[in-house]
Motif scaffolding. Structure first.
Motif, PDB file in Angstrom:
ATOM      1  N   ALA A  92       0.807  -1.218   0.000  1.00 35.55           N
ATOM      2  CA  ALA A  92       0.000   0.000   0.000  1.00 35.55           C
ATOM      3  C   ALA A  92       0.845   1.275   0.000  1.00 35.55           C
ATOM      4  CB  ALA A  92      -0.921   0.008   1.216  1.00 35.55           C
ATOM      5  N   ASP A  93       2.138   1.143  -0.322  1.00 36.07           N
ATOM      6  CA  ASP A  93       3.012   2.309  -0.286  1.00 36.07           C
ATOM      7  C   ASP A  93       3.147   2.952  -1.671  1.00 36.07           C
ATOM      8  OD1 ASP A  93       4.274   0.121  -1.361  1.00 36.07           O
ATOM      9  OD2 ASP A  93       6.243   0.588  -0.515  1.00 36.07           O
ATOM     10  N   HIS A  94       3.707   4.152  -1.724  1.00 40.90           N
ATOM     11  CA  HIS A  94       4.050   4.846  -2.977  1.00 40.90           C
ATOM     12  C   HIS A  94       2.897   4.806  -3.995  1.00 40.90           C
ATOM     13  CE1 HIS A  94       8.157   5.065  -1.492  1.00 40.90           C
ATOM     14  NE2 HIS A  94       8.135   3.764  -1.273  1.00 40.90           N
ATOM     15  N   ILE A  95       1.777   5.363  -3.591  1.00 41.58           N
ATOM     16  CA  ILE A  95       0.561   5.290  -4.403  1.00 41.58           C
ATOM     17  C   ILE A  95       0.763   5.882  -5.799  1.00 41.58           C
ATOM     18  CG2 ILE A  95      -1.862   5.972  -4.569  1.00 41.58           C
ATOM     19  CD1 ILE A  95      -1.272   3.848  -2.439  1.00 41.58           C
ATOM     20  N   MET A  96       1.428   7.024  -5.901  1.00 43.38           N
ATOM     21  CA  MET A  96       1.607   7.660  -7.203  1.00 43.38           C
ATOM     22  C   MET A  96       2.449   6.793  -8.142  1.00 43.38           C
ATOM     23  SD  MET A  96      -0.316  10.153  -7.066  1.00 43.38           S
ATOM     24  CE  MET A  96       0.058  10.685  -8.741  1.00 43.38           C
ATOM     25  N   ASP A  97       3.468   6.129  -7.605  1.00 43.24           N
ATOM     26  CA  ASP A  97       4.275   5.214  -8.427  1.00 43.24           C
ATOM     27  C   ASP A  97       3.416   4.058  -8.921  1.00 43.24           C
ATOM     28  OD1 ASP A  97       6.563   6.719  -8.118  1.00 43.24           O
ATOM     29  OD2 ASP A  97       7.261   5.594  -6.370  1.00 43.24           O
ATOM     30  N   ARG A  98       2.537   3.611  -8.075  1.00 40.58           N
ATOM     31  CA  ARG A  98       1.668   2.486  -8.452  1.00 40.58           C
ATOM     32  C   ARG A  98       0.675   2.914  -9.538  1.00 40.58           C
ATOM     33  NH1 ARG A  98       2.573  -1.714  -5.381  1.00 40.58           N
ATOM     34  NH2 ARG A  98       3.680  -1.456  -3.410  1.00 40.58           N
ATOM     35  N   ILE A  99       0.140   4.111  -9.396  1.00 41.64           N
ATOM     36  CA  ILE A  99      -0.767   4.615 -10.436  1.00 41.64           C
ATOM     37  C   ILE A  99      -0.022   4.766 -11.758  1.00 41.64           C
ATOM     38  CG2 ILE A  99      -2.127   6.628 -11.141  1.00 41.64           C
ATOM     39  CD1 ILE A  99      -2.848   7.005  -8.162  1.00 41.64           C
ATOM     40  N   ARG A 100       1.221   5.234 -11.680  1.00 41.00           N
ATOM     41  CA  ARG A 100       2.032   5.383 -12.894  1.00 41.00           C
ATOM     42  C   ARG A 100       2.227   4.026 -13.576  1.00 41.00           C
ATOM     43  NH1 ARG A 100       6.199   7.220 -10.600  1.00 41.00           N
ATOM     44  NH2 ARG A 100       5.490   9.368 -10.547  1.00 41.00           N
ATOM     45  N   ASN A 101       2.464   2.989 -12.791  1.00 41.65           N
ATOM     46  CA  ASN A 101       2.610   1.647 -13.366  1.00 41.65           C
ATOM     47  C   ASN A 101       1.337   1.195 -14.068  1.00 41.65           C
ATOM     48  OD1 ASN A 101       5.275   1.104 -12.657  1.00 41.65           O
ATOM     49  ND2 ASN A 101       4.723   0.326 -10.642  1.00 41.65           N
ATOM     50  N   VAL A 102       0.199   1.494 -13.455  1.00 42.34           N
ATOM     51  CA  VAL A 102      -1.083   1.116 -14.061  1.00 42.34           C
ATOM     52  C   VAL A 102      -1.250   1.810 -15.408  1.00 42.34           C
ATOM     53  CG1 VAL A 102      -3.592   1.287 -13.843  1.00 42.34           C
ATOM     54  CG2 VAL A 102      -2.221   0.563 -11.884  1.00 42.34           C
ATOM     55  N   VAL A 103      -0.922   3.096 -15.448  1.00 42.00           N
ATOM     56  CA  VAL A 103      -1.076   3.861 -16.688  1.00 42.00           C
ATOM     57  C   VAL A 103      -0.155   3.325 -17.783  1.00 42.00           C
ATOM     58  CG1 VAL A 103      -0.761   6.128 -17.757  1.00 42.00           C
ATOM     59  CG2 VAL A 103      -1.867   5.943 -15.513  1.00 42.00           C
ATOM     60  N   ILE A 104       1.109   3.051 -17.429  1.00 41.62           N
ATOM     61  CA  ILE A 104       2.098   2.652 -18.434  1.00 41.62           C
ATOM     62  C   ILE A 104       1.984   1.173 -18.807  1.00 41.62           C
ATOM     63  CG2 ILE A 104       4.575   2.395 -18.888  1.00 41.62           C
ATOM     64  CD1 ILE A 104       5.001   4.871 -17.091  1.00 41.62           C
ATOM     65  N   ILE A 105       1.929   0.311 -17.799  1.00 40.94           N
ATOM     66  CA  ILE A 105       1.981  -1.139 -18.058  1.00 40.94           C
ATOM     67  C   ILE A 105       0.610  -1.714 -18.384  1.00 40.94           C
ATOM     68  CG2 ILE A 105       2.567  -3.391 -17.082  1.00 40.94           C
ATOM     69  CD1 ILE A 105       4.666  -1.986 -15.359  1.00 40.94           C
ATOM     70  N   ALA A 106      -0.400  -1.320 -17.590  1.00 37.22           N
ATOM     71  CA  ALA A 106      -1.728  -1.916 -17.779  1.00 37.22           C
ATOM     72  C   ALA A 106      -2.518  -1.200 -18.871  1.00 37.22           C
ATOM     73  CB  ALA A 106      -2.492  -1.900 -16.458  1.00 37.22           C
ATOM     74  N   ILE A 107      -2.744   0.085 -18.684  1.00 36.63           N
ATOM     75  CA  ILE A 107      -3.538   0.823 -19.674  1.00 36.63           C
ATOM     76  C   ILE A 107      -2.739   1.028 -20.960  1.00 36.63           C
ATOM     77  CG2 ILE A 107      -4.721   2.994 -20.157  1.00 36.63           C
ATOM     78  CD1 ILE A 107      -5.357   3.157 -17.149  1.00 36.63           C
ATOM     79  N   GLY A 108      -1.474   1.384 -20.830  1.00 39.37           N
ATOM     80  CA  GLY A 108      -0.634   1.576 -22.012  1.00 39.37           C
ATOM     81  C   GLY A 108      -0.185   0.292 -22.676  1.00 39.37           C
ATOM     82  N   GLN A 109      -0.375  -0.860 -21.988  1.00 32.09           N
ATOM     83  CA  GLN A 109      -0.039  -2.177 -22.534  1.00 32.09           C
ATOM     84  C   GLN A 109       1.432  -2.245 -22.988  1.00 32.09           C
ATOM     85  OE1 GLN A 109      -2.915  -4.940 -23.377  1.00 32.09           O
ATOM     86  NE2 GLN A 109      -3.085  -3.877 -21.433  1.00 32.09           N
ATOM     87  N   LYS A 110       2.314  -1.642 -22.190  1.00 26.66           N
ATOM     88  CA  LYS A 110       3.727  -1.508 -22.563  1.00 26.66           C
ATOM     89  C   LYS A 110       4.390  -2.837 -22.890  1.00 26.66           C
ATOM     90  CE  LYS A 110       8.207  -0.079 -20.708  1.00 26.66           C
ATOM     91  NZ  LYS A 110       8.929   0.441 -19.526  1.00 26.66           N
ATOM     92  N   LYS A 114       2.131  -4.396  -7.827  1.00 28.45           N
ATOM     93  CA  LYS A 114       3.427  -5.003  -8.115  1.00 28.45           C
ATOM     94  C   LYS A 114       4.503  -4.433  -7.204  1.00 28.45           C
ATOM     95  CE  LYS A 114       5.940  -4.000 -11.762  1.00 28.45           C
ATOM     96  NZ  LYS A 114       7.156  -3.402 -11.197  1.00 28.45           N
ATOM     97  N   SER A 115       5.621  -5.160  -7.077  1.00 28.19           N
ATOM     98  CA  SER A 115       6.720  -4.679  -6.253  1.00 28.19           C
ATOM     99  C   SER A 115       7.314  -3.417  -6.860  1.00 28.19           C
ATOM    100  CB  SER A 115       7.798  -5.760  -6.120  1.00 28.19           C
ATOM    101  OG  SER A 115       8.304  -6.109  -7.395  1.00 28.19           O
ATOM    102  N   LEU A 116       7.827  -2.551  -6.000  1.00 26.22           N
ATOM    103  CA  LEU A 116       8.360  -1.269  -6.439  1.00 26.22           C
ATOM    104  C   LEU A 116       9.818  -1.114  -6.025  1.00 26.22           C
ATOM    105  CD1 LEU A 116       5.406   1.091  -5.416  1.00 26.22           C
ATOM    106  CD2 LEU A 116       5.900   0.193  -7.688  1.00 26.22           C
ATOM    107  N   GLY A 117      10.445  -0.048  -6.523  1.00 30.57           N
ATOM    108  CA  GLY A 117      11.822   0.266  -6.140  1.00 30.57           C
ATOM    109  C   GLY A 117      12.795  -0.639  -6.838  1.00 30.57           C
ATOM    110  N   TYR A 118      13.337  -1.599  -6.117  1.00 26.90           N
ATOM    111  CA  TYR A 118      14.170  -2.647  -6.687  1.00 26.90           C
ATOM    112  C   TYR A 118      13.379  -3.262  -7.835  1.00 26.90           C
ATOM    113  CZ  TYR A 118      16.759  -7.134  -6.461  1.00 26.90           C
ATOM    114  OH  TYR A 118      17.496  -8.253  -6.729  1.00 26.90           O
ATOM    115  N   PRO A 119      13.997  -3.497  -8.981  1.00 27.35           N
ATOM    116  CA  PRO A 119      13.216  -3.925 -10.147  1.00 27.35           C
ATOM    117  C   PRO A 119      12.262  -5.083  -9.902  1.00 27.35           C
ATOM    118  CG  PRO A 119      15.466  -3.452 -10.781  1.00 27.35           C
ATOM    119  CD  PRO A 119      15.426  -3.340  -9.286  1.00 27.35           C
ATOM    120  N   HIS A 120      12.578  -5.903  -8.912  1.00 25.93           N
ATOM    121  CA  HIS A 120      11.713  -7.053  -8.656  1.00 25.93           C
ATOM    122  C   HIS A 120      11.596  -7.264  -7.153  1.00 25.93           C
ATOM    123  CE1 HIS A 120      11.869  -8.172 -12.924  1.00 25.93           C
ATOM    124  NE2 HIS A 120      13.135  -7.841 -12.854  1.00 25.93           N
TER     125      HIS A 120
END
Length: 706
Positions: free
Chosen positions: A37-55, A254-260
């Motif tokens: 539940a941490d770093h909400i803005m980073d998580r939203i960014r992931n949703v936009v790029i990876i999920a919605i943007g289908q990167k 998804k996990s944040l910070g460290y790539p995995h």
């Protein structure tokens, strides 16, 4: 318009869906906790790029066509959500229009055009998807009836909506609008083709119908669309297409910070974890809720197995089957897992002790029932499957819904190594070497600095007043081939005037391979001893030539209080070149390629620095392998496989060596001692070791400094 019928459909459809989802969520809540539940803005960014943007679909070099296909189907459904809301409203109120999308609205006109075009595109993409499955049949896909059924429903949704609007258009334009209809919620009259070419095309197909027939067609397509949509909604949670619902939350979490996701640090001092068999994953209820969500979210697309070095070389690790087996085991035990969690939640800290003891006894009964079923490792997942993984994380890099496979595999290995005492027996030699001499080779620890004889290298015990500690690593200290890399690194540092020293016999293995093979106790023992040594010398900056050492020191030692600035030798050399402390002669002869180490690239996103160095010294530049960068292919040594026999299928290093040889190059550069060994051995296996030279980047730099 039939409010009663629409109400019945919605109440029944949503009630069934709600009950199904409630059971799914209840099961997740009954699993082990984890914090996401941490770093909400980073998580939203992931949703936009990876999920919605289908990167990860549209950005792949391979099979980009299928990526575009899937992306347009997804984007189409997102756009059509507005249309769906409007149709449900029309079921209750004739001429219903959503706010901002009504008559004369510019936003409405724009949405009409976008919605119409996207329906046509989605229909084409779904048709191509069926053709691809039925005719092209890519090897990675699982051709199930479920896939065809869902694609068929998508087709029905698109066709029914287009015919609905086609009928509405004809009633308005050809028959004088006898029922007072609005076309797409806007009375466009005369400019419809500009805004809705696909629907106008559908209208032309039914232009021969009379008023009554068109009225029946409009009503039939309306209710077919609504019923199909509610059927689709309730079908999703029952199979692999559950990812349509869970993909966005899974990416968000998804996990944040460290790539995995880091390997979890186990509390080995807590006696209860030994009593409860809760070290690692021994039973299905020990998954955490995010791991359960991963299993729900698997799309069965097969991208993971396509890039998996184990699966590619005919090992029994098929991540599709792996995930499915765990998911079915989880669902089969759902009732007991939920009941156990409810009992645990009913224990009150200040409650009646006798009542609490009674509840604990019931929990033990539930655990016994869970544990008495088929063992997780052995029957659900075979031993050969579990130990085939090289932890390269190629699977996670390509997963479009960010499923985390490796932490789960390592946790299951922890359960085997710590609780069951079961692991490949050839690891015993390496474990004993760690325990007795601090290195998996088992060579005497007092010989760790012998490679540096005559090089005028400082030892920390003699002089700790230096800027950098050079972490040599076990391979660089004991393996004859890798010792040459250590010597080359020393020459570079001395040429650049860097103040550095080594630990010598005080350095021990970082414990990386012990951790990847589940021996958390051995890892923590190695890590604690190293951290005490490093802190004793007040070490702040470390240069590491091994990506495995670099990764462990940089990302995993902080879990135990070891916080240092760690830099990989390729990154450090790159900085030396940029600052002018060393200069390269662009004199290296012969064609050259580069093999990306998994723990340098996918684990730590270091891709550009090695390439910049190689470009700076090679006359002919750098020739990339087909599988490079994020999609690089593992050498086969990770996950402790360096110390295990490879008796099943083709050797992974030979697979990679064949790819390198196919590029018709004379040299291959690496940046990892394990990769150096594996690629070199692969070339020997192919009788190409004289024709294609394998060298570490720092060896090439040391030979080509001005």
């Amino acid at each position: 318009m039939n409010p009663v019928f629409m109400s019945i459909l919605l109440i029944v459809g949503l009630a069934i869906f709600g009950r199904t989802m409630y059971q799914k969520v209840l099961l997740l809540m009954a699993l082990e906790p984890t914090d996401r539940a941490d770093h909400i803005m980073d998580r939203i960014r992931n949703v936009v790029i990876i999920a919605i943007g289908q990167k990860r679909l549209v950005g792949r070099k391979k099979e980009w066509v299928s990526g575009i296909m899937h992306a347009f189907i997804f984007w189409g459904f997102c756009i059509l959500l507005i249309r769906s809301l409007n149709l449900y409203g029309e079921g209750f109120v004739k001429g219903f229009q959503l706010p901002l999308f009504g008559d004369g609205s510019i936003l409405g006109y724009l949405y009409i055009a976008l919605k119409d075009i996207m329906e046509g595109i989605v229909l084409l993409m779904a048709s191509y998807a069926i053709f691809r499955r039925a005719v092209l049949k890519p090897e990675r896909l699982h051709n199930t009836w479920e896939a065809y059924f869902v694609l068929g429903m998508i087709g029905v949704l698109m066709i029914s909506d287009l015919l609905l609007d086609g009928a509405r258009y004809n009633l308005i334009m050809l028959h004088g609008n006898p029922s007072g209809l609005h076309f797409f919620n806007n009375p466009l009259y005369g400019s419809e083709f500009v805004w809705t070419p696909v629907s106008v095309g559908a209208a032309s197909l039914v232009s021969w119908m009379g008023v009554d027939a068109l009225g029946y067609l409009l009503a039939g397509m309306f209710w077919l669309h609504i019923i199909t949509q509610l059927t689709f909604l309730n079908f999703l949670p029952l199979g692999k297409h559950f990812h349509v619902i869970t993909a966005l939350p899974n990416v968000f979490l998804k996990s944040l910070g460290y790539p995995h996701e880091k390997t979890k640090l186990l509390d080995l001092e807590d006696e209860s974890v030994w009593e409860d068999e809760s070290l690692g994953i021994n039973h299905i209820h020990q998954l955490n809720w995010k791991q359960g969500l991963d299993l729900y979210t698997c799309t069965e697309c097969g991208r993971c197995k396509e890039v998996c070095p184990a699966h590619t070389t005919d090992k029994p690790l098929n991540l599709h089957d792996f995930n499915d087996s765990l998911k079915f085991e989880l669902l089969d035990n759902a009732d007991n897992i939920i009941k156990r969690a409810k009992l645990a939640a009913s224990i009150k800290k200040d409650g009646d002790p006798e009542k609490n003891e009674e509840i604990k006894a019931q929990i033990l009964e539930q655990m016994a029932e869970l544990n008495s079923k088929k063992p997780l490792i052995g029957e659900v997942i075979s031993e050969d499957t579990l130990w085939a993984c090289t932890t390269c994380r190629a699977c996670e890099q390509v997963c479009p819904v960010t499923i985390e496979q490796v932490p789960r595999i390592i946790a299951m290995r922890q359960g085997q190594a710590l609780m069951a005492g079961v692991y490949p027996q050839e690891l015993n030699v390496a474990f004993k070497g760690l325990e007795r001499n601090g290195n998996p080779w088992g060579i005497g620890y007092d010989k760790r600095a012998d490679w540096a004889d005559g090089l005028d290298v400082k030892i920390m015990a003699e002089n700790a007043d230096v800027d950098y500690l050079l972490w040599v690593g076990c391979a660089g200290s004991f393996d004859d081939r890798s010792k040459k890399v250590s010597v080359s690194m020393v020459k570079i540092l001395q040429k650049a005037g860097i103040s550095f020293a080594i630990l010598g016999k005080e350095e021990k293995c970082t414990g990386d391979f012990a951790r990847r093979t589940g021996n958390e106790m051995m890892y923590q023992m190695m890590a604690q001893e190293n951290i005490e040594t490093l802190n004793n010398y007040k070490v702040k900056k470390i240069i590491a030539a091994c990506p495995h050492c670099y990764n462990t020191l940089q990302h995993e030692y902080p879990q135990m209080g070891g916080n240092y600035e760690v830099i990989h030798h390729t990154d450090f050399i790159h900085q030396l070149i940029k600052s002018g402390k060393i200069t390269l002669n662009k004199s290296f002869e012969g064609s050259l390629t580069y093999h990306d180490p998994c723990f340098l690239g996918r684990y730590n996103s270091i891709y550009d620095q090695p390439r910049s160095i190689l470009q700076g010294l090679s006359k002919q530049g750098l020739k990339e392998l087909d599988r490079n960068g994020e999609e690089s292919f593992c050498c086969g040594a990770g996950g402790g496989r360096m110390w295990m026999e490879e008796t099943i299928g083709k050797r992974i290093n030979v697979e990679r060596a064949e790819e390198i040889a196919g590029q018709e190059v004379a040299n291959v550069a690496v940046a990892c001692p394990f990769c150096l060994t594996m690629i070199e051995d692969g070339m020997k296996e192919l009788n190409k070791d004289e024709e294609i030279k394998t060298q570490d980047i720092c060896e090439l730099v040391a030979k080509n400094m001005a």
